[in-house]
Structure formats: structure tokens, C-alpha cells
Design a protein around this motif. Structure first.
Motif, mmCIF file in Angstrom:
data_model
loop_
_atom_site.group_PDB
_atom_site.id
_atom_site.type_symbol
_atom_site.label_atom_id
_atom_site.label_comp_id
_atom_site.label_asym_id
_atom_site.label_seq_id
_atom_site.Cartn_x
_atom_site.Cartn_y
_atom_site.Cartn_z
ATOM 1 N N SER A 1 0.829 -1.212 0.000
ATOM 2 C CA SER A 1 0.000 0.000 0.000
ATOM 3 C C SER A 1 0.859 1.256 0.000
ATOM 4 O O SER A 1 0.505 2.259 -0.630
ATOM 5 C CB SER A 1 -0.938 0.001 1.205
ATOM 6 O OG SER A 1 -0.216 -0.030 2.422
ATOM 7 N N GLU A 2 1.990 1.226 0.677
ATOM 8 C CA GLU A 2 2.901 2.379 0.679
ATOM 9 C C GLU A 2 3.505 2.595 -0.701
ATOM 10 O O GLU A 2 3.642 3.739 -1.163
ATOM 11 C CB GLU A 2 3.998 2.172 1.722
ATOM 12 C CG GLU A 2 3.517 2.300 3.149
ATOM 13 C CD GLU A 2 4.580 1.920 4.155
ATOM 14 O OE1 GLU A 2 4.509 2.409 5.301
ATOM 15 O OE2 GLU A 2 5.480 1.108 3.806
ATOM 16 N N ILE A 3 3.861 1.514 -1.370
ATOM 17 C CA ILE A 3 4.414 1.629 -2.718
ATOM 18 C C ILE A 3 3.376 2.201 -3.670
ATOM 19 O O ILE A 3 3.656 3.114 -4.464
ATOM 20 C CB ILE A 3 4.920 0.259 -3.200
ATOM 21 C CG1 ILE A 3 6.147 -0.161 -2.384
ATOM 22 C CG2 ILE A 3 5.249 0.292 -4.700
ATOM 23 C CD1 ILE A 3 6.597 -1.584 -2.621
ATOM 24 N N LEU A 4 2.165 1.689 -3.598
ATOM 25 C CA LEU A 4 1.094 2.158 -4.482
ATOM 26 C C LEU A 4 0.749 3.623 -4.243
ATOM 27 O O LEU A 4 0.393 4.347 -5.173
ATOM 28 C CB LEU A 4 -0.158 1.308 -4.279
ATOM 29 C CG LEU A 4 -0.175 -0.068 -4.944
ATOM 30 C CD1 LEU A 4 -1.301 -0.913 -4.370
ATOM 31 C CD2 LEU A 4 -0.324 0.066 -6.460
ATOM 32 N N ALA A 5 0.861 4.069 -3.007
ATOM 33 C CA ALA A 5 0.382 5.402 -2.642
ATOM 34 C C ALA A 5 1.131 6.519 -3.346
ATOM 35 O O ALA A 5 0.537 7.547 -3.680
ATOM 36 C CB ALA A 5 0.464 5.585 -1.132
ATOM 37 N N ASP A 6 2.436 6.334 -3.584
ATOM 38 C CA ASP A 6 3.185 7.471 -4.133
ATOM 39 C C ASP A 6 4.103 7.115 -5.299
ATOM 40 O O ASP A 6 4.992 7.893 -5.637
ATOM 41 C CB ASP A 6 3.993 8.165 -3.031
ATOM 42 C CG ASP A 6 4.912 7.224 -2.275
ATOM 43 O OD1 ASP A 6 5.186 7.501 -1.100
ATOM 44 O OD2 ASP A 6 5.341 6.211 -2.856
ATOM 45 N N MET A 7 3.879 5.974 -5.932
ATOM 46 C CA MET A 7 4.791 5.596 -7.009
ATOM 47 C C MET A 7 4.605 6.436 -8.272
ATOM 48 O O MET A 7 5.513 6.516 -9.099
ATOM 49 C CB MET A 7 4.632 4.106 -7.352
ATOM 50 C CG MET A 7 3.345 3.740 -8.041
ATOM 51 S SD MET A 7 3.232 1.944 -8.313
ATOM 52 C CE MET A 7 1.904 1.876 -9.534
ATOM 53 N N ASN A 8 3.454 7.086 -8.434
ATOM 54 C CA ASN A 8 3.195 7.840 -9.666
ATOM 55 C C ASN A 8 3.594 9.302 -9.586
ATOM 56 O O ASN A 8 3.583 9.998 -10.597
ATOM 57 C CB ASN A 8 1.712 7.745 -10.026
ATOM 58 C CG ASN A 8 1.316 6.355 -10.475
ATOM 59 O OD1 ASN A 8 1.907 5.803 -11.394
ATOM 60 N ND2 ASN A 8 0.340 5.763 -9.805
ATOM 61 N N ASN A 9 3.920 9.783 -8.398
ATOM 62 C CA ASN A 9 4.329 11.177 -8.223
ATOM 63 C C ASN A 9 5.675 11.245 -7.533
ATOM 64 O O ASN A 9 6.018 10.390 -6.703
ATOM 65 C CB ASN A 9 3.303 11.948 -7.381
ATOM 66 C CG ASN A 9 2.000 12.170 -8.129
ATOM 67 O OD1 ASN A 9 1.996 12.399 -9.334
ATOM 68 N ND2 ASN A 9 0.897 12.098 -7.406
#
Length: 416
Positions: free
Chosen positions: A186-194
Motif C-alpha cells: 500500500s505504501e508503494i502504491l500510494a506514491d509511485m506515480n508522483n
């Protein structure tokens, strides 16, 4: 449509309210031959938890292609001394050196952008987890001796300096992050695009790879920035750094996540990004800083092109550019704007401009939706002219017009 304001004329050079909400940053293209980055930072050592993340756009290679690596030496009873995150046989792999000290992913990577990550937590039953695009791709523990990363070589990106010909990555890498904790899915998903603007304490190294200009001459750049420690020297090795985006800075994947649009109430310009630091700049004067203009709102005192530098944490971006024309419209200005005709619009080729009278000089600029001036024109002693758009891509453009000493105005043009 002509945007005609009585007290102030305000024309944006791109969609000013709802379209441009972020700007793509740059990445680095590695040639697959000898390009790599050699940092002066050692990675996480021993069997301490860690995470490595990156965006990759990989060009197929039949051999291994290193993404990030550090450590080395002779395997010990405690485990492999090297920490290598790479692509092997078209799938992500983590290996540490020594027999059977590796774990392969299950997803075959194509030439599109993919976010890849590896986490290591020796307290878990499945010590290693591999992720592709935020999805768990594989998990497990090594059947060999395990992990014991040694301080034999600093962090390297895109290849191993001691064996570059057999390890060099081919393609583009963007936004490399190294942590001293095992991050959750969930941590990886939360900010991988920005991009990260506020840097957590657990972040050991962060390479945004935003130093250069896409396809530009970047020969003066010799080192990339580690956002966690800006004094580090992280050398670019063997890159051409000139010409097209091959062995040079290329278009990246992640965005700043910062709103770069500007709106106006016809008198004041307002940056739409909140909770930031602001510095308004004079675009016509090589982006010179405007003294005292450090608020979210800015009221220009004269006509010109303006933008604002927006800072959120460690992220700094320049907004879209806006053209601001100050002053009350004269009768001549009103006739010029109200009687101008543009046809056909939309157009598949030429666009015709008809004016209300003959003008001695008419200057025109064609501006793309990104704010780039793509063509300039000048016409003399005329009340009509045509502009050829056949060689331009389909999309929305802005035609800036100025006749003699009258105020400039901007017209939207759609190329089909």
C-alpha cells in the motif's frame, strides 16, 4: 473564440484552469553499452531491511540488465555480499551473489513504462517481495545462504562498473528510490506515480533524474542529484548527453504532482497550487525573478508574459506561461478585436484571418498547448492573410495577434 476583457486582457498560452494539473519530468536513457551512474553512497548493508523502487522503460536484451546494485565481495556463511536488482530473462530479479541466492518475478516486461520494486525484511517468512506496477509479482526466501551485503562498492544505477559490457541497461530509468525499511504494498502504491516532495527519514537515496533537458545539449551535466544528500557526487559515466533521447535525458514517467495552472480575475493572477512557496517570474526577461512577488496572487503592473516558480518541499516546478495585457481598450482596440474573423476553425490545413481594416504591420505567433512558440509570422499592409497549419500536429493552438500599436489579442485555433 477571442477572449476580450474591458479593463484587462488576459490570454493563457495553455489551458489555464483544469487541464494541466501536473508536468511530466525527465528520466535518463541508458544505451545498453556502457552508460551507468556511479554514486559515492554506500547502500543498506548486512541483513538490514530495505526497499528499492524505480520506473523503467526497458528495451529488450537477451542478457541481464542492472537497475540498481551495490556491495560485492566473496559470499560468506551469512549470505551473498552483493545486492542486485535487475531484469533477467525479461523479468525482474533480485540476487545477492552466491549459489541460489536469487528470486525471479513472474511478469514478462515489455517496452512500456513499468514501476518495479523489491523489498527485503529478514523478519518475515517470505523475506523478499518483488512488485511490478504495484502488484505483488513474486515472494519468497532464498534457498542459498541468504543476504549479507558488504561495503565493497557504492550504489550504481544502470550497470556494474566492473563489468559494464555484460550488465548495462538499455532503455530509460526514472525516479530511483532506496529505503532502509521494507515498504508495504500500500505504501508503494500510494506514491509511485508522483515525485516525493516531503522526504521521509527512512529514505536513504532518491534520484529524480531531472537535471537535464529532453533531447537537449546536456554536456555540462556531469552528476545527478541525490535529493536526500545534495552534496553527494553521483557521476554520469559515458553518456553522450547530446542530440536525441539516446544516451541522454529523455521524457520521464512520474510527475511532480504539483498543479501548474494559473487563473485570473482579470486583474490578478493566481497560482492554483496551495500550501507552497511562490516566486513570480518575468518570462520575457529570461524568467527573471520579480522582486517581492512571492505570494500565491500576483498583480502585474505592465503587459507581458508571466509564470510562477512553485516549491513544495523538495519539488520545484515552473507553471504554465500566461500573457497579460494591461490597460483599458481604446475604440481602435475594440474594433480590432470585435471585427476579427478566423475561418475555417477547426481547420485541416490553412486558417484565414480577416481584420477590420488594413494595418501596416501585423505580427502573429502560433503557440502550442504546452506554451511553446512553434511559429512566428509578420504581414505588411494587409487586412487579411492565411496561415498554413498542414505541417503541424492535430490539437489546440493559440494564435497571438498584434496589429500596429494596438493591444495584442489571442485566438484559439483547432487543427484537425
Amino acid at each position: 473564440m477571442i477572449k476580450n476583457l474591458r479593463k484587462k486582457l488576459f490570454f493563457t498560452t495553455c489551458f489555464a484552469v483544469s487541464v494541466l494539473t501536473s508536468q511530466a519530468q525527465t528520466g535518463l536513457h541508458f544505451d545498453g553499452s556502457d552508460d551507468y551512474i556511479l554514486t559515492d553512497l554506500g547502500g543498506v548493508l548486512g541483513n538490514s531491511p530495505r526497499t528499492v523502487e524505480a520506473w523503467v522503460k526497458w528495451s529488450y536484451q537477451s542478457r541481464q540488465a542492472l537497475i540498481v546494485e551495490w556491495g560485492g565481495g566473496t559470499p560468506t556463511e551469512d549470505g551473498g555480499p552483493r545486492f542486485t536488482f535487475k531484469i533477467q530473462s525479461s523479468k525482474v530479479r533480485i540476487e545477492t551473489g552466491g549459489a541460489y541466492n536469487y528470486l525471479d518475478g513472474s511478469t514478462y516486461l515489455n517496452s512500456s513504462w513499468h514501476h518495479v520494486a523489491v523489498t527485503y525484511d529478514p523478519s518475515q517468512e517470505n523475506e523478499y517481495k518483488l512488485y511490478v506496477d504495484g502488484n505483488l509479482d513474486a515472494e519468497g526466501s532464498f534457498t542459498g545462504t541468504g543476504t549479507d551485503t558488504q561495503d565493497a562498492a557504492n550504489i550504481q544505477i544502470g550497470g556494474r562498473n566492473a563489468n559494464i559490457g555484460a550488465t548495462a541497461f538499455s532503455g530509460t530509468i526514472d525516479d530511483v528510490r532506496i529505503w532502509n525499511v521494507a515498504r508495504t504494498q500500500s505504501e508503494i502504491l500510494a506514491d509511485m506515480n508522483n515525485e516525493l516532495c516531503d522526504l521521509p527519514a527512512e529514505l536513504v537515496a532518491y534520484y529524480k533524474l531531472n537535471e537535464g533537458t529532453v533531447n537537449g545539449s546536456n554536456l555540462a551535466i556531469t552528476s545527478v542529484v541525490n535529493e536526500v544528500s545534495s552534496t553527494d557526487v553521483n557521476e554520469l559515466k559515458n553518456f553522450a548527453l547530446s542530440g536525441n533521447a539516446y544516451s541522454n535525458y529523455a521524457a520521464g514517467k512520474v510527475t511532480s504532482g504539483i498543479d501548474t495552472t494559473i487563473t485570473s480575475d482579470d486583474v490578478t493572477l493566481t497560482a492554483n497550487q496551495v500550501d507552497a512557496a511562490y516566486q513570480w517570474v518575468d518570462v520575457d526577461n529570461a524568467n527573471a525573478e520579480i522582486e517581492g512577488a512571492t505570494s500565491q496572487d500576483f498583480t502585474p503592473s505592465e503587459s507581458g508574459n508571466y509564470a510562477v516558480e512553485i516549491t513544495v518541499g523538495s519539488c520545484v516546478v515552473i507553471s504554465e506561461t500566461v500573457n497579460f495585457v494591461s490597460g483599458t481598450l481604446s475604440l481602435e482596440d475594440t474594433l480590432f478585436s470585435n471585427n476579427l474573423k478566423l475561418y475555417p476553425n477547426p481547420t485541416s490545413g490553412h486558417v484565414n484571418v480577416a481584420l477590420n481594416e488594413v494595418y501596416q504591420t501585423v505580427d502573429a505567433q502560433l503557440v502550442s498547448i504546452t506554451g511553446k512558440v512553434v511559429a512566428t509570422y509578420q504581414f505588411s499592409n494587409t487586412n487579411e492573410f492565411a496561415i498554413d497549419l498542414n505541417n503541424f500536429n492535430s490539437g489546440l493552438y493559440f494564435l497571438n495577434l498584434k496589429a500596429d500599436n494596438l493591444d495584442a489579442l489571442t485566438v484559439k485555433v483547432v487543427k484537425m
